[in-house]
Design an enzyme around this catalytic site. Structure first.
Site, PDB file in Angstrom:
ATOM      1  N   ASP A  24      31.642  71.269  11.174  1.00 30.35           N
ATOM      2  CA  ASP A  24      32.696  70.279  11.549  1.00 30.35           C
ATOM      3  C   ASP A  24      33.623  71.127  11.834  1.00 30.35           C
ATOM      4  O   ASP A  24      33.806  72.444  11.733  1.00 30.35           O
ATOM      5  CB  ASP A  24      33.107  69.451  10.235  1.00 30.35           C
ATOM      6  N   ASP A  35      37.760  70.494  12.217  1.00 30.50           N
ATOM      7  CA  ASP A  35      39.183  70.452  11.813  1.00 30.50           C
ATOM      8  C   ASP A  35      39.063  70.547  10.130  1.00 30.50           C
ATOM      9  O   ASP A  35      38.351  70.140   9.523  1.00 30.50           O
ATOM     10  CB  ASP A  35      39.753  69.079  11.908  1.00 30.50           C
ATOM     11  N   ASP A  64      34.610  69.461   5.508  1.00 31.09           N
ATOM     12  CA  ASP A  64      35.649  69.404   4.466  1.00 31.09           C
ATOM     13  C   ASP A  64      35.620  67.758   4.200  1.00 31.09           C
ATOM     14  O   ASP A  64      36.217  67.787   3.108  1.00 31.09           O
ATOM     15  CB  ASP A  64      36.781  69.603   5.112  1.00 31.09           C
TER      16      ASP A  64
END
Length: 277
Positions: A18, A20, A192
């Site tokens: 991922d 961000d 996250d």
């Protein structure tokens, strides 16, 4: 005599990241708000709201319902925006904005996976036009990202062609595994957010990076590794291998997804402020 030679080489593997708060310390789209303001695309009030949205994002992120509302709003807001103008703005600011917020730990992981012979794939909900040049900057082999429709007039139509979010990310990972020959049981994934659970579940080596509360609970329950990334660093100051600038065409294209997602998060921030007023 015919000799039959069997191929005993190991299956290919990959590491799926991922973007961000996993590879970079902020939202890959919100960070362009100041540049868009200076370029006349958004007003000062929007800049302030974007700053608040960045704070909310860093504090806890957004749940599924909020992200869906953002997607609908950003699609409508960006309709009619001239893509070329946005391209020029991002082409001038990409390195100054993105390079300083890349996690040192993530850069090290990318290097380690490449050294181990694994492909590196960035899988992000942000627009392909912003994710692709970042992926190029990081030395990623492939990118999966949201794609927005651009009309014949060079402007956004307000439609989303492909939305890389939640289960769709996992589908993309499986499709890549089939086309590239990846053995998913030996692949890695990093995120996250609990919205990426389907992607994390699709590989044999899932990792939670700076996880939100929901993902932390899942990671602890499933005994997944939990990683803490907290050292942003300029890649060109860190590793010569990462210092090569991205291709101009990819840099120029970065604006489309950045502009769209920025607009959506600006709207989300204003809703949060109205709700608490």
């Amino acid at each position: 005599m015919l000799w039959v030679v069997e191929n005993h080489s190991m299956p290919r593997t990959a590491a799926f990241f991922d973007l961000d708060k996993t590879v970079i310390a902020k939202s890959s789209t919100l960070t362009f708000s100041k540049s868009f303001y200076q370029g006349g695309l958004i007003n000062r009030r929007a800049v302030l709201r974007t700053a608040y949205a960045q704070f909310v994002f860093l504090a806890g992120g957004s749940d599924h319902e909020q992200i869906e509302r953002m997607r609908a709003y950003l699609s409508a807001l960006c309709r009619g925006w001239n893509v070329q103008q946005v391209k020029e703005i991002v082409a001038e600011t990409l390195h100054d904005i993105v390079d300083p917020i890349i996690y040192d730990e993530a850069a090290s992981l990318i290097e380690e996976h490449h050294s181990a012979g694994r492909d590196v794939v960035i899988v992000s909900t942000s627009g392909a036009e912003v994710v692709e040049p970042i992926g190029e900057l990081l030395g990623a082999d492939r990118v999966v990202a949201t794609r927005m429709v651009v009309g014949d007039d060079g402007c956004f139509t307000g439609e989303v062609e492909y939305y890389a979010y939640g289960p769709t990310k996992a589908e993309a990972v499986r499709e890549l595994a089939e086309s590239e020959g990846y053995d998913l049981s030996r692949c890695y994934a990093y995120s996250d957010s609990a919205t990426d659970l389907p992607m994390l579940e699709s590989v044999g080596n899932p990792h939670a990076v700076n996880p939100d509360r929901a993902l932390r609970r899942e990671a602890l329950a499933r005994e997944w590794p939990i990683l803490d990334f907290h050292r942003p660093v300029r890649l060109k100051q860190r590793l010569p291998a990462f210092s090569v600038p991205p291709r101009p065409a990819l840099v120029a294209a970065a604006a489309i997804g950045a502009a769209a997602a920025t607009a959506g998060l600006v709207w989300y921030a204003s809703r949060r402020r109205a709700a608490t007023a």
